[in-house]
Design a protein around this motif. Structure first.
Motif, mmCIF file in Angstrom:
data_model
loop_
_atom_site.group_PDB
_atom_site.id
_atom_site.type_symbol
_atom_site.label_atom_id
_atom_site.label_comp_id
_atom_site.label_asym_id
_atom_site.label_seq_id
_atom_site.Cartn_x
_atom_site.Cartn_y
_atom_site.Cartn_z
ATOM 1 N N GLN A 136 -17.301 18.599 10.806
ATOM 2 C CA GLN A 136 -17.023 19.544 10.984
ATOM 3 C C GLN A 136 -16.902 20.798 9.786
ATOM 4 O OE1 GLN A 136 -13.572 17.788 10.721
ATOM 5 N NE2 GLN A 136 -12.350 17.524 12.827
ATOM 6 N N ARG A 137 -17.895 20.263 8.648
ATOM 7 C CA ARG A 137 -18.198 21.201 7.449
ATOM 8 C C ARG A 137 -19.281 22.421 8.384
ATOM 9 N NH1 ARG A 137 -17.975 17.709 3.856
ATOM 10 N NH2 ARG A 137 -20.511 17.395 3.731
ATOM 11 N N ILE A 138 -20.000 21.537 8.981
ATOM 12 C CA ILE A 138 -21.169 22.081 9.180
ATOM 13 C C ILE A 138 -21.177 22.999 10.414
ATOM 14 C CG2 ILE A 138 -23.517 21.623 9.930
ATOM 15 C CD1 ILE A 138 -23.809 18.808 9.165
ATOM 16 N N ALA A 139 -20.012 22.579 11.210
ATOM 17 C CA ALA A 139 -20.183 23.179 11.839
ATOM 18 C C ALA A 139 -18.842 24.535 11.733
ATOM 19 C CB ALA A 139 -18.855 22.675 13.337
ATOM 20 N N ALA A 140 -18.417 23.936 10.770
ATOM 21 C CA ALA A 140 -17.322 25.640 9.795
ATOM 22 C C ALA A 140 -18.046 26.292 9.715
ATOM 23 C CB ALA A 140 -16.492 25.227 9.004
ATOM 24 N N ASN A 141 -20.000 26.456 8.916
ATOM 25 C CA ASN A 141 -20.922 27.028 8.379
ATOM 26 C C ASN A 141 -21.493 27.804 9.877
ATOM 27 O OD1 ASN A 141 -19.724 26.955 5.634
ATOM 28 N ND2 ASN A 141 -20.977 25.228 5.552
ATOM 29 N N ALA A 142 -21.220 27.397 10.776
ATOM 30 C CA ALA A 142 -21.573 27.594 12.431
ATOM 31 C C ALA A 142 -23.402 27.247 12.366
ATOM 32 C CB ALA A 142 -22.161 29.579 11.881
ATOM 33 N N CYS A 143 -23.181 25.964 11.284
ATOM 34 C CA CYS A 143 -24.501 25.084 11.620
ATOM 35 C C CYS A 143 -25.128 24.238 12.414
ATOM 36 C CB CYS A 143 -25.327 25.366 10.024
ATOM 37 S SG CYS A 143 -25.217 26.075 8.996
ATOM 38 N N LEU A 144 -23.726 23.993 13.286
ATOM 39 C CA LEU A 144 -23.867 22.436 14.295
ATOM 40 C C LEU A 144 -23.738 22.903 15.956
ATOM 41 C CD1 LEU A 144 -23.798 19.398 14.461
ATOM 42 C CD2 LEU A 144 -21.378 20.028 15.229
ATOM 43 N N GLU A 145 -24.761 22.639 16.463
ATOM 44 C CA GLU A 145 -25.052 22.373 17.320
ATOM 45 C C GLU A 145 -23.957 21.926 18.485
ATOM 46 O OE1 GLU A 145 -27.228 24.631 19.866
ATOM 47 O OE2 GLU A 145 -28.175 24.790 18.041
ATOM 48 N N GLU A 146 -23.211 23.152 19.319
ATOM 49 C CA GLU A 146 -22.360 22.061 19.576
ATOM 50 C C GLU A 146 -21.999 22.415 21.397
ATOM 51 O OE1 GLU A 146 -18.142 22.495 17.264
ATOM 52 O OE2 GLU A 146 -18.804 24.230 16.541
ATOM 53 N N PRO A 147 -21.265 22.473 22.408
ATOM 54 C CA PRO A 147 -20.072 21.000 21.874
ATOM 55 C C PRO A 147 -21.048 20.157 21.651
ATOM 56 C CG PRO A 147 -20.447 21.644 24.050
ATOM 57 C CD PRO A 147 -20.915 22.839 23.973
ATOM 58 N N LEU A 148 -20.503 18.933 21.272
ATOM 59 C CA LEU A 148 -20.925 17.472 21.528
ATOM 60 C C LEU A 148 -21.220 16.757 22.250
ATOM 61 C CD1 LEU A 148 -20.780 16.935 17.598
ATOM 62 C CD2 LEU A 148 -22.710 17.563 18.477
ATOM 63 N N PRO B 277 -12.159 9.560 15.241
ATOM 64 C CA PRO B 277 -12.960 8.141 15.305
ATOM 65 C C PRO B 277 -12.274 7.407 16.336
ATOM 66 C CG PRO B 277 -11.129 9.094 13.526
ATOM 67 C CD PRO B 277 -11.087 10.010 14.497
ATOM 68 N N GLY B 278 -13.919 6.835 16.703
ATOM 69 C CA GLY B 278 -13.885 5.484 17.875
ATOM 70 C C GLY B 278 -15.173 6.817 19.119
ATOM 71 N N TYR B 279 -14.892 7.856 18.885
ATOM 72 C CA TYR B 279 -15.537 9.104 19.577
ATOM 73 C C TYR B 279 -17.402 8.093 19.440
ATOM 74 C CZ TYR B 279 -12.140 12.203 21.185
ATOM 75 O OH TYR B 279 -10.827 12.316 21.488
ATOM 76 N N ILE B 280 -18.193 8.321 20.624
ATOM 77 C CA ILE B 280 -19.436 7.143 20.038
ATOM 78 C C ILE B 280 -20.288 9.010 21.268
ATOM 79 C CG2 ILE B 280 -21.060 5.955 20.777
ATOM 80 C CD1 ILE B 280 -18.991 4.183 21.745
ATOM 81 N N LEU B 281 -21.293 9.475 19.822
ATOM 82 C CA LEU B 281 -22.187 10.334 20.144
ATOM 83 C C LEU B 281 -22.918 9.776 22.133
ATOM 84 C CD1 LEU B 281 -23.653 11.707 17.039
ATOM 85 C CD2 LEU B 281 -22.255 13.113 19.002
ATOM 86 N N GLN B 282 -23.337 10.619 22.581
ATOM 87 C CA GLN B 282 -23.949 10.345 24.016
ATOM 88 C C GLN B 282 -25.710 10.814 23.457
ATOM 89 O OE1 GLN B 282 -22.159 11.920 27.577
ATOM 90 N NE2 GLN B 282 -23.132 9.927 28.689
ATOM 91 N N THR B 283 -25.929 11.859 23.164
ATOM 92 C CA THR B 283 -26.455 12.809 22.636
ATOM 93 C C THR B 283 -26.846 12.495 21.247
ATOM 94 O OG1 THR B 283 -25.874 14.811 22.941
ATOM 95 C CG2 THR B 283 -26.838 14.175 25.140
ATOM 96 N N ASP B 284 -28.101 13.215 21.108
ATOM 97 C CA ASP B 284 -28.293 13.706 19.157
ATOM 98 C C ASP B 284 -27.672 14.778 18.751
ATOM 99 O OD1 ASP B 284 -29.881 10.946 19.259
ATOM 100 O OD2 ASP B 284 -31.400 12.739 19.045
ATOM 101 N N ALA B 285 -26.433 14.465 17.280
ATOM 102 C CA ALA B 285 -26.038 15.743 17.256
ATOM 103 C C ALA B 285 -27.001 16.523 16.073
ATOM 104 C CB ALA B 285 -25.196 15.390 16.473
ATOM 105 N N VAL B 286 -27.087 17.327 16.992
ATOM 106 C CA VAL B 286 -27.891 17.762 15.253
ATOM 107 C C VAL B 286 -27.872 19.879 15.021
ATOM 108 C CG1 VAL B 286 -30.079 17.501 16.732
ATOM 109 C CG2 VAL B 286 -29.213 19.227 17.674
ATOM 110 N N SER B 287 -28.822 20.036 13.682
ATOM 111 C CA SER B 287 -28.120 21.289 13.377
ATOM 112 C C SER B 287 -28.414 22.538 13.935
ATOM 113 C CB SER B 287 -28.423 20.912 11.293
ATOM 114 O OG SER B 287 -29.742 21.631 11.705
ATOM 115 N N SER B 288 -28.367 23.714 13.917
ATOM 116 C CA SER B 288 -28.730 24.967 14.572
ATOM 117 C C SER B 288 -30.333 25.165 14.182
ATOM 118 C CB SER B 288 -27.455 26.304 13.853
ATOM 119 O OG SER B 288 -27.540 26.393 12.903
#
Length: 383
Positions: free
Chosen positions: A365-377, A333-344
């Motif tokens: 984290q739930r989306i990432a657990a299903n390998a549906c998040l573009e990482e790293p952020l 908590p408190g981290y700020i996104l520098q770029t958009d967080a998008v799904s795969s």
């Protein structure tokens, strides 16, 4: 009455016999403390915080007037009622006693019934004032909680910004030694409540400096006045509401109170405008030094005293924002996104500039657990 529940009275007199008389008069109803000099009275009062002080005027070294004056300069003691006990009953001395902060006089030689009546009256008055102050604080705390709950549920983007602004003001307050400066923190907390009706995605675009429809820009431009109207309904927050109304005014000038506006409102508005500008710069990726440098360079926009207070506050800050790339499992908590967080699949999940809350992180984290998040952020993190 149990001793622990008794109000405490501090009797101050350089004559032991006078202390004995007053002690005997009050001891059945109050816990009685004694001091035989002004210096000792200051020490005892600071240690015990009595409910009332009976203070002799004619004392060697430091008389009662000076003792009272010093008490009223002490934040912890200034609200304790002081009754002067003296044989000096002329109008000049009475006026002097009231001028230094006394609330009443008892003449020597004392009459026990009068002493008990005067002490009881002022003990009751102080208890009533304390209850009223506690009630106001609870009412204010409830109003703050309600507004913040509404903001975080309906517009987490606005809530994130308000949280950051509050943090900056808290850092600045020790370096802005002005009466009423506590209102600046409240103004920062409430500064974005006028954004409740603005869709979060539109608000994020505006915060990031992206173009939006004219109608959306007009709605945003009205948010300071909307926030002022909402906050102005809370008792005793009229100055806070006025600061919020002026948060986007330009240019910043702390001398505007000479035109009929209070100095607190003028300076508070200047503080709010300054930290809004600083927040825009750091959330766009600038480091602390670059952002402060821009504020210092714009002398016509931002008051040097306010920028200096921000700089000093930031020097004692435990964190600054640092760009990093992290996986969802390491988000905080408190981290700020520098770029958009998008799904795969390329779907936008959260826009750049969003300060991450616990529920947002859980979803990512739930989306990432299903390998549906573009990482790293790409995020800004407190150092």
């Amino acid at each position: 009455m149990p001793e622990a529940k008794r109000p405490t009275v501090l009797v101050v007199d350089d004559v032991a016999e006078n202390i004995q008389i007053l002690g005997d008069t009050l001891r059945n109803e109050y816990a009685v403390l004694a001091a035989k000099s002004g210096e000792k009275a200051l020490e005892t009062a600071a240690r015990s915080l009595p409910d009332l002080i009976l203070l002799d005027v004619m004392m060697p070294d430091m008389d009662g007037f000076e003792t009272c004056r010093r008490m009223k300069q002490n934040k912890a003691l200034k609200d304790i009622p002081v009754i002067f006990v003296t044989a000096l009953t002329d109008a000049v001395n009475e006026a002097k006693g009231f001028a230094v902060g006394g609330v009443d006089y008892i003449t020597k030689p004392v009459s026990p019934p009068i002493v008990r009546a005067r002490v009881a009256t002022h003990i009751r008055l102080r208890a009533t004032e304390t209850r009223l102050r506690d009630t106001l604080q609870k009412t204010l705390a409830g109003a703050v909680s309600l507004f913040m709950d509404l903001l975080i549920l309906s517009n987490p983007v606005a809530y994130s910004r308000a949280s950051r602004l509050k943090h900056y003001v808290k850092l600045m307050l020790p370096h802005l030694d002005r009466p009423g400066a506590w209102q600046f923190e409240l103004a920062a907390m409430f500064s974005q409540v006028g954004c409740l009706s603005i869709p979060p995605d539109i608000l994020q675009d505006i915060y990031a400096g992206r173009s939006v429809e004219d109608s959306d820009r007009v709605l945003f431009d009205l948010h300071p006045q909307a926030g002022c109207e909402l906050v102005g309904r809370i008792p005793n927050l009229e100055s806070v509401a006025a600061i919020i109304a002026r948060q986007e005014d330009d240019p910043c000038s702390c001398s505007e109170h000479e035109k009929g506006e209070s100095e607190t409102v003028a300076l508070g508005a200047c503080v709010l405008r300054t930290i809004l500008a600083y927040d825009r710069l750091v959330t766009s990726g600038q480091d602390r030094e670059m952002a402060l440098g821009q504020l210092k360079a714009n002398t016509g926009e931002y008051e040097s005293e306010v920028v200096a207070a921000l700089e000093k506050g930031l020097q004692t800050d435990e964190w600054s924002m640092k760009p990093r790339k992290v996986f969802a499992s390491l988000l905080m908590p408190g981290y700020i996104l520098q770029t958009d967080a998008v799904s795969s699949q390329g779907k936008l999940l959260l826009k750049a500039g969003t300060e991450l809350s616990a529920p947002m992180i859980h979803s990512l984290q739930r989306i990432a657990a299903n390998a549906c998040l573009e990482e790293p952020l790409a995020v800004l993190t407190p150092e």
